[in-house]
Design a protein around this motif. Structure first.
Motif: not given
Length: 373
Positions: A308, A313, A317, A319
Motif C-alpha cells: 500500500a 490500490n 481507487n 485502498s
C-alpha cells in the motif's frame, strides 16, 4: 516482465463451458493490453482442445519433437516382462500385476498427445474467460447449492473454502461429467515405456498398481486421462496415495463416483499444501504510474501494508487497507506483462499452485471460486 506459466495441458476432459460474458480484469492501457494479451499463451494438446488442466511437466520444449514410432507391440511386451520383477520387488503381487496387464496394448495416441504440445494455443485471456465462463459459473453455483451441506462439513473439517473445492472440481472434470476414459494402467505403461520421462511414469505406474491392489477401485473402472490423472479432480497416483480420503468410511477411497471422497480428498490435499479457510487467494490491484515492475516476482513477498505504501490500490481507487490484514504477506503477479492487470496473491494462491504449478491455472481457480461464492 511476463511471469504467467506457459505449460502444456494434460488429458483432463473438462470442456470449455464458454459463455457470453468476459471475466477479464481491468487493464491499464487497452491498446498496450491487446499486445500483451497476444504475447502470453498457454499450450494445449489435441483432443480435447477444451481441456483446462495445465501439465505437471516443468517445461515445454521450444521446438516440436519428432514422434518416433513405437518399436513394436512386441517391444512393449518385452518392456512389461522386464518391468514385472521391478514392480513385484516394490510390493505388487504377481496376481494383481498379471490381471492389470492382461490385454494391455501400447497406445500410440497417448504418445501423440504427449508430443503434440504446440498444435493449439490459447491466450491467457481466452483461458481465463473459459475458466470462469457464464456456463461454468452457473453450473458451479448449482453444484454448490446441491451439495452445500456436504461441502460445509468438509470445509469445517479441513479448513478449505467450499467454493475453491467446487472450482477445482469444475475445471478438472466439468463437475464430474468428464473424468477420462483411458486405462490408467495402459496410459502409464505406455508413457513409462517411452524414453521421454520413463522414470517418472514408471514410478506413477507402480503407485497405480498399489491403488489397484488396495481394492479402492476395480480394474474395469480404473480410468483416467491419457496422462494417468484419475477421478473427478484428477489426482495422479502419488497424490492419490498421499491425500485421498475415505470420507464416508466405506472402506474405499473412491474419487470416481463418491462425492464425499472427491471433495474431502481435494480439501485434504489443499490443506496439506497450506490452504487456510476464509483468507483470500488474491485480488486485482492497480499499480501507480512509474511503478517498478521488477517487484512482480514470486520470490518477493511483502506485507499488504508495504504494498500500500508503494502506491498499489484496488480498482476504483479503493485502498488495500479496506479489505485485507495489513500484515498479511503477498506477492505481485502481472501475468500479461506490465500493461495488463496485476494481482496481489497470498498463501492460498501458493496452495493452489501446489495442486497445479501454473499461474494461469491458479488464477482460473481463484476467479471461478470468486464468481461461484
Amino acid at each position: 516482465l511476463v511471469i504467467a506459466s506457459v505449460l502444456a495441458v494434460t488429458g483432463s476432459m473438462a470442456p470449455a463451458q464458454t459463455g457470453d460474458d468476459t471475466t477479464r480484469p481491468v487493464s491499464r492501457s487497452t491498446a498496450d493490453s491487446e499486445v500483451s494479451r497476444s504475447a502470453v499463451s498457454l499450450l494445449s494438446v489435441s483432443a480435447p482442445v477444451q481441456s483446462l488442466r495445465p501439465s505437471l511437466r516443468p517445461a515445454v520444449t521450444t521446438t516440436p519433437e519428432r514422434l518416433v514410432p513405437a518399436a513394436t507391440q512386441s517391444g512393449f511386451e518385452d518392456w512389461i516382462r522386464g518391468f514385472r520383477p521391478r514392480a513385484l520387488r516394490q510390493g505388487i503381487s504377481a496376481d494383481v500385476f498379471d490381471r492389470a496387464f492382461a490385454g494391455v496394448q501400447y497406445d500410440s495416441d497417448v504418445i501423440r498427445r504427449d508430443r503434440n504440445q504446440s498444435e493449439f494455443t490459447k491466450t491467457i485471456w481466452e483461458y481465463l474467460d473459459s475458466a470462469a465462463s457464464d456456463a461454468r459459473v452457473n453450473n458451479g453455483k448449482t453444484a454448490l447449492r446441491k451439495h452445500g451441506a456436504l461441502l460445509e462439513r468438509i470445509e469445517a473439517q479441513y479448513g478449505v473454502d467450499k467454493d475453491v473445492i467446487v472450482a477445482i472440481w469444475g475445471l478438472e472434470s466439468a463437475y464430474g461429467t468428464f473424468r477420462g476414459s483411458n486405462s490408467v494402467i495402459g496410459s502409464l505403461a505406455t508413457l513409462a515405456y517411452d524414453a521421454r520421462r520413463s522414470d517418472f511414469f514408471e514410478a506413477q505406474l507402480v503407485e497405480a498398481l498399489k491403488i489397484l491392489q488396495s481394492g479402492d477401485v476395480q480394474l474395469a473402472n480404473f480410468k483416467g486421462s491419457w496422462a494417468g490423472a484419475m477421478g473427478q479432480t484428477q489426482f495422479i497416483p502419488t497424490t492419490y496415495l498421499e491425500s485421498a480420503v475415505d470420507y464416508d468410511q466405506d472402506g474405499r477411497r473412491d474419487l470416481w463416483s463418491n462425492l464425499g471422497d472427491v471433495f474431502a480428498s481435494t480439501a485434504n490435499y489443499l490443506s496439506r499444501s497450506g490452504y487456510v479457510a476464509n483468507e483470500p487467494w488474491g485480488y486485482e490491484v492497480v499499480p501507480p504510474d512509474g511503478f517498478d515492475f521488477s517487484q512482480a516476482d514470486r520470490s518477493i513477498s511483502k506485507t499488504v501494508g508495504t504494498w500500500a505504501t508503494m502506491g498499489l490500490n484496488r480498482p476504483g481507487n479503493k485502498s488495500l487497507t479496506e479489505s485485507t490484514d495489513l500484515n498479511a504477506q503477498a506477492y505481485l503477479i502481472i501475468p500479461a506483462g506490465a500493461s495488463g492487470p496485476a494481482f496481489l496473491v497470498f498463501r492460498n494462491f501458493r496452495a493452489i499452485l501446489r495442486y497445479n504449478n501454473s499461474t494461469s491455472y491458479a488464477l482460473g481457480i481463484g476467479l471461478l471460486s470468486d464468481h461461484i461464492a
